[in-house]
Design a protein around this motif. Structure first.
Motif, PDB file in Angstrom:
ATOM      1  N   ARG A 296      11.430   4.938   6.537  1.00  0.00           N
ATOM      2  CA  ARG A 296      12.781   4.411   6.823  1.00  0.00           C
ATOM      3  C   ARG A 296      13.639   5.479   7.501  1.00  0.00           C
ATOM      4  O   ARG A 296      14.275   5.211   8.518  1.00  0.00           O
ATOM      5  N   VAL A 297      13.654   6.690   6.948  1.00  0.00           N
ATOM      6  CA  VAL A 297      14.448   7.767   7.555  1.00  0.00           C
ATOM      7  C   VAL A 297      13.962   8.036   8.972  1.00  0.00           C
ATOM      8  O   VAL A 297      14.756   8.196   9.904  1.00  0.00           O
ATOM      9  N   THR A 298      12.661   8.064   9.144  1.00  0.00           N
ATOM     10  CA  THR A 298      12.096   8.310  10.469  1.00  0.00           C
ATOM     11  C   THR A 298      12.491   7.212  11.449  1.00  0.00           C
ATOM     12  O   THR A 298      12.869   7.498  12.581  1.00  0.00           O
ATOM     13  N   ALA A 299      12.427   5.972  11.007  1.00  0.00           N
ATOM     14  CA  ALA A 299      12.804   4.854  11.883  1.00  0.00           C
ATOM     15  C   ALA A 299      14.289   4.898  12.233  1.00  0.00           C
ATOM     16  O   ALA A 299      14.673   4.568  13.355  1.00  0.00           O
TER      17      ALA A 299
ATOM     18  N   GLN B 283       0.790  -1.225   0.000  1.00  0.00           N
ATOM     19  CA  GLN B 283       0.000   0.000   0.000  1.00  0.00           C
ATOM     20  C   GLN B 283       0.826   1.281   0.000  1.00  0.00           C
ATOM     21  O   GLN B 283       0.260   2.366  -0.122  1.00  0.00           O
ATOM     22  N   LEU B 284       2.132   1.179   0.133  1.00  0.00           N
ATOM     23  CA  LEU B 284       2.957   2.377   0.207  1.00  0.00           C
ATOM     24  C   LEU B 284       3.688   2.634  -1.097  1.00  0.00           C
ATOM     25  O   LEU B 284       4.115   1.701  -1.779  1.00  0.00           O
ATOM     26  N   THR B 285       3.866   3.917  -1.387  1.00  0.00           N
ATOM     27  CA  THR B 285       4.740   4.283  -2.487  1.00  0.00           C
ATOM     28  C   THR B 285       6.176   4.194  -1.983  1.00  0.00           C
ATOM     29  O   THR B 285       6.420   4.157  -0.764  1.00  0.00           O
ATOM     30  N   LEU B 286       7.107   4.190  -2.906  1.00  0.00           N
ATOM     31  CA  LEU B 286       8.516   4.153  -2.511  1.00  0.00           C
ATOM     32  C   LEU B 286       8.874   5.403  -1.701  1.00  0.00           C
ATOM     33  O   LEU B 286       9.596   5.311  -0.710  1.00  0.00           O
ATOM     34  N   THR B 287       8.341   6.554  -2.074  1.00  0.00           N
ATOM     35  CA  THR B 287       8.595   7.789  -1.322  1.00  0.00           C
ATOM     36  C   THR B 287       8.082   7.668   0.106  1.00  0.00           C
ATOM     37  O   THR B 287       8.766   8.052   1.062  1.00  0.00           O
ATOM     38  N   GLN B 288       6.885   7.126   0.280  1.00  0.00           N
ATOM     39  CA  GLN B 288       6.338   6.947   1.623  1.00  0.00           C
ATOM     40  C   GLN B 288       7.212   6.007   2.441  1.00  0.00           C
ATOM     41  O   GLN B 288       7.501   6.279   3.606  1.00  0.00           O
TER      42      GLN B 288
ATOM     43  N   THR C  15       6.185  17.567  -0.532  1.00  0.00           N
ATOM     44  CA  THR C  15       6.053  16.161  -0.949  1.00  0.00           C
ATOM     45  C   THR C  15       6.237  15.240   0.248  1.00  0.00           C
ATOM     46  O   THR C  15       5.482  14.280   0.437  1.00  0.00           O
ATOM     47  N   VAL C  16       7.223  15.551   1.075  1.00  0.00           N
ATOM     48  CA  VAL C  16       7.490  14.742   2.269  1.00  0.00           C
ATOM     49  C   VAL C  16       6.343  14.888   3.266  1.00  0.00           C
ATOM     50  O   VAL C  16       5.935  13.900   3.884  1.00  0.00           O
ATOM     51  N   THR C  17       5.805  16.079   3.394  1.00  0.00           N
ATOM     52  CA  THR C  17       4.671  16.283   4.300  1.00  0.00           C
ATOM     53  C   THR C  17       3.483  15.422   3.882  1.00  0.00           C
ATOM     54  O   THR C  17       2.855  14.760   4.720  1.00  0.00           O
ATOM     55  N   ARG C  18       3.176  15.395   2.584  1.00  0.00           N
ATOM     56  CA  ARG C  18       2.070  14.553   2.099  1.00  0.00           C
ATOM     57  C   ARG C  18       2.354  13.074   2.360  1.00  0.00           C
ATOM     58  O   ARG C  18       1.469  12.333   2.794  1.00  0.00           O
ATOM     59  N   ALA C  19       3.591  12.647   2.103  1.00  0.00           N
ATOM     60  CA  ALA C  19       3.951  11.245   2.339  1.00  0.00           C
ATOM     61  C   ALA C  19       3.798  10.902   3.822  1.00  0.00           C
ATOM     62  O   ALA C  19       3.238   9.854   4.171  1.00  0.00           O
ATOM     63  N   CYS C  20       4.273  11.792   4.688  1.00  0.00           N
ATOM     64  CA  CYS C  20       4.195  11.530   6.128  1.00  0.00           C
ATOM     65  C   CYS C  20       2.758  11.587   6.632  1.00  0.00           C
ATOM     66  O   CYS C  20       2.378  10.803   7.508  1.00  0.00           O
ATOM     67  N   ASP C  21       1.955  12.483   6.076  1.00  0.00           N
ATOM     68  CA  ASP C  21       0.540  12.525   6.463  1.00  0.00           C
ATOM     69  C   ASP C  21      -0.143  11.197   6.121  1.00  0.00           C
ATOM     70  O   ASP C  21      -0.965  10.690   6.894  1.00  0.00           O
ATOM     71  N   ARG C  22       0.190  10.634   4.978  1.00  0.00           N
ATOM     72  CA  ARG C  22      -0.367   9.332   4.589  1.00  0.00           C
ATOM     73  C   ARG C  22       0.081   8.257   5.581  1.00  0.00           C
ATOM     74  O   ARG C  22      -0.710   7.400   5.994  1.00  0.00           O
ATOM     75  N   LEU C  23       1.364   8.294   5.980  1.00  0.00           N
ATOM     76  CA  LEU C  23       1.875   7.314   6.944  1.00  0.00           C
ATOM     77  C   LEU C  23       1.185   7.453   8.298  1.00  0.00           C
ATOM     78  O   LEU C  23       0.902   6.455   8.959  1.00  0.00           O
TER      79      LEU C  23
END
Length: 151
Positions: free
Chosen positions: A43-46, A33-38, A66-74
């Protein structure tokens, strides 16, 4: 540039493509369910917990929105949690949830499994040489954060 550099880089490029295929497919297989960007943001967060949104964007060399959108999805998937930095109210701190860490571990395990399978196709001496070569390559590549400009 030496005469052998073109064939050497062609082989290295082919190996890089194989590694990227393994990396991409392991994310798809383990997450679905995740994009590579997500996943990269997770990974960086972990790896850097707690980390700011800006630091994640810097590490990924991506636009902060872009990162904000990816992180919001996570966050919406329960893989990441956000909190205001008590030392700087303008910053948002990110950390993976237990579910997020388990997902990162699952992707790592899938990657190890596939790499073990690939390496098992080599003769023992070849496998040992490959491991040494990959270690040397990793050391030589240390510090390359972005693609070097062409000259």
């Amino acid at each position: 540039m030496t005469q052998n550099s073109a064939p050497d880089s062609a082989v290295a490029l082919a190996a890089l493509r194989a590694m990227v295929t393994i990396a991409d497919s392991s994310v798809e297989h383990a997450t679905g369910q995740l994009t590579l960007t997500q996943f990269r943001a997770l990974r960086v967060t972990a790896d850097r917990t707690p980390v700011t949104m800006g630091r994640v964007a810097d590490e990924l060399t991506m636009n902060p929105s872009t990162v904000t959108r990816a992180c919001d999805r996570l966050v919406s998937l329960g893989l990441l949690q956000k909190a205001q930095n008590p030392l700087n109210k303008r910053e948002i701190l990110l950390a993976p949830t237990a579910k997020g860490r388990q997902l990162v571990d699952r992707v790592d395990e899938e990657r190890r499994r596939v790499l073990d399978l690939v390496l098992s196709r080599l003769e023992p001496e070849q496998r040992s040489a490959m491991v040494v070569a990959l270690g040397l390559f990793t050391d030589a590549a240390a510090g390359f954060e972005t693609v070097a400009p062409s000259k």
